[in-house]
Scaffold this motif. Structure first.
Motif, short mmCIF file in Angstrom:
data_model
loop_
_atom_site.label_atom_id
_atom_site.label_comp_id
_atom_site.label_asym_id
_atom_site.label_seq_id
_atom_site.Cartn_x
_atom_site.Cartn_y
_atom_site.Cartn_z
N ARG A 1 5.32 15.74 -49.44
CA ARG A 1 5.90 14.49 -49.92
C ARG A 1 6.64 13.77 -48.79
NH1 ARG A 1 7.15 13.89 -55.58
NH2 ARG A 1 5.86 15.28 -56.83
N LEU B 1 -2.95 8.75 -42.99
CA LEU B 1 -2.76 10.03 -43.67
C LEU B 1 -3.17 11.19 -42.78
CD1 LEU B 1 -3.99 9.03 -47.23
CD2 LEU B 1 -1.67 9.72 -46.60
N LEU C 1 -2.10 14.82 -43.67
CA LEU C 1 -2.45 14.87 -45.10
C LEU C 1 -3.91 14.55 -45.37
CD1 LEU C 1 0.66 13.15 -46.77
CD2 LEU C 1 0.09 15.59 -46.75
N LEU D 1 4.12 12.08 -46.64
CA LEU D 1 3.62 10.85 -47.27
C LEU D 1 4.66 9.74 -47.17
CD1 LEU D 1 1.48 9.36 -48.84
CD2 LEU D 1 2.37 10.38 -50.96
N ILE E 1 -0.34 13.43 -56.22
CA ILE E 1 0.91 13.63 -55.50
C ILE E 1 1.82 14.63 -56.22
CG2 ILE E 1 3.00 12.44 -54.70
CD1 ILE E 1 1.31 9.91 -54.38
N VAL F 1 -6.07 14.09 -49.66
CA VAL F 1 -6.22 12.73 -50.18
C VAL F 1 -6.78 12.70 -51.60
CG1 VAL F 1 -6.42 11.69 -47.90
CG2 VAL F 1 -8.48 12.53 -49.08
N LEU G 1 8.21 9.72 -55.83
CA LEU G 1 6.80 9.34 -55.70
C LEU G 1 6.11 9.47 -57.06
CD1 LEU G 1 6.01 11.27 -52.40
CD2 LEU G 1 6.38 8.82 -52.64
N TYR H 1 1.85 17.98 -54.71
CA TYR H 1 2.27 18.12 -53.31
C TYR H 1 3.55 18.96 -53.22
CZ TYR H 1 -0.87 14.45 -51.51
OH TYR H 1 -1.97 13.72 -51.13
N LYS I 1 -2.76 9.30 -56.35
CA LYS I 1 -3.22 9.94 -55.12
C LYS I 1 -2.66 9.17 -53.93
CE LYS I 1 -7.40 11.76 -57.28
NZ LYS I 1 -8.88 11.83 -57.27
N SER I 2 -2.56 9.84 -52.80
CA SER I 2 -1.87 9.25 -51.66
C SER I 2 -2.48 7.94 -51.16
CB SER I 2 -1.79 10.27 -50.51
OG SER I 2 -3.06 10.80 -50.20
#
Length: 316
Positions: free
Chosen positions: A134, A113, A118, A137, A126, A122, A83, A129, A88-89
């Motif tokens: 992870r 999310l 998660l 996600l 990442i 947000v 990732l 994380y 960011k997610s």
């Protein structure tokens, strides 16, 4: 289906799959288990169209896995998930959505999310994380676009027990929605809880396949409970072996025995048929023992795997 990885200049090769034949019913929760080097990863790559079989045909959702229209209907979570740490997610999911040919929907991405647990992360990059975050996600990315097939490779790796419960709930919701779930995991207990069918793969071949309850059935062992006061020596002479207390009585895991925690009056007896079983019970009654409970034991998935592969040192 066969798959051989050839060495350079045609100097032999490794046959990863040896005439593998497997049908995964639509709408099922299907688990693939087996020892390391069995060919599980090669099979998954074949399903995804990443590798081509040396011989045979792979059909996924009624078509070729190399067809972009078929691939668009597949959600995939790889075992080794890479990732972008600086992202960011929400931005990551938006990019994955575009790659899948979907129009990013910001509120929908936030709901997804939230679904995987998660929502509080947000605004974090990442790179910060944990491994479990992870994995969550990665699961969210696999769920984008409501796929018809979910191929998940070790989906709960690194996730804490409470997180596993949440992931399990999500997967069960997807199966109820009609999704076909294909799960590869070395966590056999998770496979048992999620899947209704399994295949055991070893040395590139499917050794056993079917409904989990059918594979675990058919053992010749019975669990027996006698009333307090039964003579242990007489019961053992009749063929009954004392066992530990079932973990289900204290830990909620049916069928697991806790050594060093004997359960008074609980025994197991091996009997090939009901005639042998009744003869053993008659000997127990003759010693004054009173039968309280009798049930047939089913093997757990680990026992089924070891029974099929035939090696107590195997690692799934």
């Amino acid at each position: 289906m066969r798959k051989t990885y050839h060495r350079a200049f045609g100097r032999g090769g490794h046959e990863a799959l040896r005439g593998m034949d497997l049908v995964v019913p639509a709408g099922s929760a299907f688990g693939l288990i087996g020892p390391n080097g069995a060919g599980k990863t090669t099979f998954i790559k074949s399903v995804l169209g990443i590798v081509r079989p040396t011989a045979g045909t792979v059909r996924v959702l009624g078509g070729s896995p190399e067809d972009p229209a078929i691939r668009a209907r597949i959600g995939y979570l790889p075992e080794r998930l890479h990732l972008p740490g600086t992202w960011k997610s929400p931005a990551f999911l938006a990019t994955v959505a575009r790659l899948k040919g979907l129009k990013p929907d910001a509120p929908g991405l936030l709901r997804l999310l939230e679904r995987v647990g998660l929502s509080d992360a947000v605004d974090r990059r990442i790179g910060g994380y944990s491994k479990g975050m992870r994995q969550r996600l990665g699961l969210a990315a696999a769920l984008l676009g409501d796929p018809a097939l979910l191929v998940l490779d070790e989906p709960t790796d690194g996730i804490d027990p409470m997180g596993r419960l949440e992931v399990r709930r999500i997967l069960q919701e997807e199966v109820r929605r009609g999704v076909t779930l294909f799960l590869n995991s070395h966590l056999l207990a998770e496979t048992e809880r999620v899947c209704d069918r399994v295949a055991i793969l070893a040395d590139g071949r499917v050794l056993r396949e079917g409904r989990l309850e059918d594979l675990a059935r058919g053992g010749a062992r019975w669990r027996v409970r006698f009333a307090p006061g039964a003579q242990a020596s007489a019961l053992e002479a009749a063929g009954f072996v004392p066992v530990g207390a079932p973990a289900s009585e204290s830990k909620g895991a049916p069928g697991l025995l806790v050594e060093g925690a004997p359960a008074e009056g609980v025994y197991v007896v091996d009997a090939a048929d009901v005639t042998v079983l009744n003869a053993a019970l008659d000997r127990a009654r003759a010693s004054g023992a009173l039968l309280v409970d009798l049930r047939r034991e089913g093997a757990d998935l680990e026992a089924v795997l070891l029974g099929a592969v035939g090696s107590p040192g195997v690692a799934a």
